[in-house]
Scaffold this active site. Structure first.
Site, PDB file in Angstrom:
ATOM      1  N   ASP A  38       0.855  -1.195   0.000  1.00 48.50           N
ATOM      2  CA  ASP A  38       0.000   0.000   0.000  1.00 48.50           C
ATOM      3  C   ASP A  38       0.886   1.239   0.000  1.00 48.50           C
ATOM      4  OD1 ASP A  38      -3.291   0.330   0.790  1.00 48.50           O
ATOM      5  OD2 ASP A  38      -2.037   2.116   0.739  1.00 48.50           O
ATOM      6  N   ASP A  73       4.554   2.507  -4.961  1.00 54.36           N
ATOM      7  CA  ASP A  73       3.470   2.976  -5.827  1.00 54.36           C
ATOM      8  C   ASP A  73       3.294   1.969  -6.969  1.00 54.36           C
ATOM      9  OD1 ASP A  73       1.928   4.286  -7.704  1.00 54.36           O
ATOM     10  OD2 ASP A  73       3.203   6.070  -7.831  1.00 54.36           O
ATOM     11  N   TYR A 164     -12.126   6.861 -14.215  1.00 60.09           N
ATOM     12  CA  TYR A 164     -12.243   5.632 -13.417  1.00 60.09           C
ATOM     13  C   TYR A 164     -12.918   4.528 -14.236  1.00 60.09           C
ATOM     14  CZ  TYR A 164     -13.816   2.886  -9.315  1.00 60.09           C
ATOM     15  OH  TYR A 164     -14.076   1.898  -8.393  1.00 60.09           O
ATOM     16  N   LYS A 168     -11.419   0.973 -15.389  1.00 59.55           N
ATOM     17  CA  LYS A 168     -12.036  -0.281 -14.937  1.00 59.55           C
ATOM     18  C   LYS A 168     -12.426  -1.167 -16.121  1.00 59.55           C
ATOM     19  CE  LYS A 168     -11.803   0.107 -10.460  1.00 59.55           C
ATOM     20  NZ  LYS A 168     -10.682  -0.594  -9.809  1.00 59.55           N
ATOM     21  N   THR A 198     -16.580   1.217   2.343  1.00 59.23           N
ATOM     22  CA  THR A 198     -15.213   1.689   2.582  1.00 59.23           C
ATOM     23  C   THR A 198     -15.230   3.202   2.454  1.00 59.23           C
ATOM     24  OG1 THR A 198     -14.606   1.730   0.255  1.00 59.23           O
ATOM     25  CG2 THR A 198     -14.286  -0.371   1.392  1.00 59.23           C
TER      26      THR A 198
END
Ligand SMILES: NC(=O)c1ccc[n+]([C@@H]2O[C@H](COP(=O)([O-])OP(=O)(O)OC[C@H]3O[C@@H](n4cnc5c(N)ncnc54)[C@H](O)[C@@H]3O)[C@@H](O)[C@H]2O)c1
Length: 304
Positions: A38, A73, A164, A168, A198
């Site tokens: 992460d 990263d 996004y 995806k 989340t």
């Protein structure tokens, strides 16, 4: 501790928070040794910190599991390679990678800047490529392995997250390409479209009628990483998991065709297309129109 993944080594990106964290904890609880990656960033990708990955390693160790942190990263080739190298140097093999890392920079298409487009595509799509690239070279030699990408129901299209959504959609094509290209080496590839509570889903400006917890998503991922899924031959698939629901998406295919008698002209297409090939109604467009109607009526929109 269970033993569904006993003896396996699994790397999880974006494993410091949310769904990735739940996947890392569940994989470790089922006997896997886990590389916890992460970059420790804010939801828009800024302000990195290495404490997020090392915190989850501590949680796994406290529960009696084995894990190692990598705070790189994933959108860099070096980051993807390091995740794989750390798996090999720490544990000697790599059985599965789960690419969960993601960020959001929301903006209507007509206002979106390069600085909003590039990092989102780089984190999701390139960040899946960097890890798949490095892992698949190892798995090809091992003649076994499982690659898992994270997509979204939004791959169908999005009003205010074109960056996004495009990333995806790209992940699904990348997963299918990996499934095709690595099939003969015994490597499987699948995509998961989660809906779970989340910090990221807290940002959705509508009520989600089907939503679950990160642990629900983790259960599906553990299954996909297991010998049980490999023996059943699960590859090239996209699964939604939303609380109690698991659904499989259709493979893209042509719906209807018409053939020209000779060559097509625009005039001939205008005559023939509406009555033969036609259009395939877009479910997301119907939903958006419903939300617009509800907004005009002053109701809070509902969406799946
Ligand atoms: N939560 C949902 O309902 C939902 C719905 C659809 C898709 N998804 C997808 O599931 C995945 C996980 O989402 P979440 O809700 O757990 O988000 P989250 O924000 O809670 O966690 C994402 C994690 O990724 C990490 N990360 C971001 N950029 C990184 C980078 N460059 N390198 C390494 N790590 C990086 C962040 O630090 C963070 O810890 C994402 O790919 C997201 O797009 C989530």
């Amino acid at each position: 501790m269970g033993n569904f993944l006993a003896g396996k080594v699994v790397a999880v990106t974006g494993a410091g928070r949310g769904i990735g964290r739940a996947v890392a904890l569940a994989a470790a609880a089922e006997g896997a040794r886990v590389v916890v990656n992460d970059y420790g960033v804010a939801m828009d990708g800024g302000s990195p910190t290495s404490e997020v990955a090392s915190g989850v390693v501590k949680e796994i160790e406290a529960a009696g599991g084995e894990a190692v942190a990598v705070a790189d990263d994933v959108s860099t080739m070096a980051g993807g390679q390091r995740i794989v190298d750390v798996a090999l140097s720490s544990y000697g093999r790599l059985d599965g990678v789960v690419c969960v890392a993601g960020i959001l920079r929301e903006r209507m298409l007509f206002n979106m800047t390069e600085d909003e487009w590039d990092p989102v595509v780089a984190t999701h799509l390139k960040g899946t490529f960097t890890v798949f690239r490095a892992a698949s070279a190892v798995m090809r030699r091992q003649r076994a392995g499982t690659l898992i990408g994270f997509t979204s129901g939004n791959h169908q299209g999005s009003v205010s997250q074109a960056n996004y959504s495009a990333a995806k959609g790209g992940i699904i094509s990348l997963v299918r390409s990996a499934a095709l290209g690595l099939h003969k080496y015994g490597v499987t590839a699948n995509a998961v479209a989660p809906v779970a509570r989340t910090r990221m889903s807290a940002n959705v400006p509508m009520e989600l009628s089907e939503i679950g917890e990160p642990e629900d998503v983790a259960a599906l991922v553990v299954y996909l990483l297991s010998d049980s899924a490999r023996e059943y031959g699960v590859t090239g698939q996209v699964y939604t998991v939303a609380g109690a629901k698991i659904a499989v998406w259709a493979q893209p295919r042509e719906l209807r065709a018409a053939y020209a008698d000779g060559s097509w002209t625009a005039e001939r297409i205008a005559e023939v297309l509406p009555g033969s090939v036609g259009v395939d109604p877009m479910p997301m467009l119907e939903r958006v129109e419903g939300m617009e109607r509800a907004a005009r009526a002053g109701d809070r929109p509902n969406a799946q």
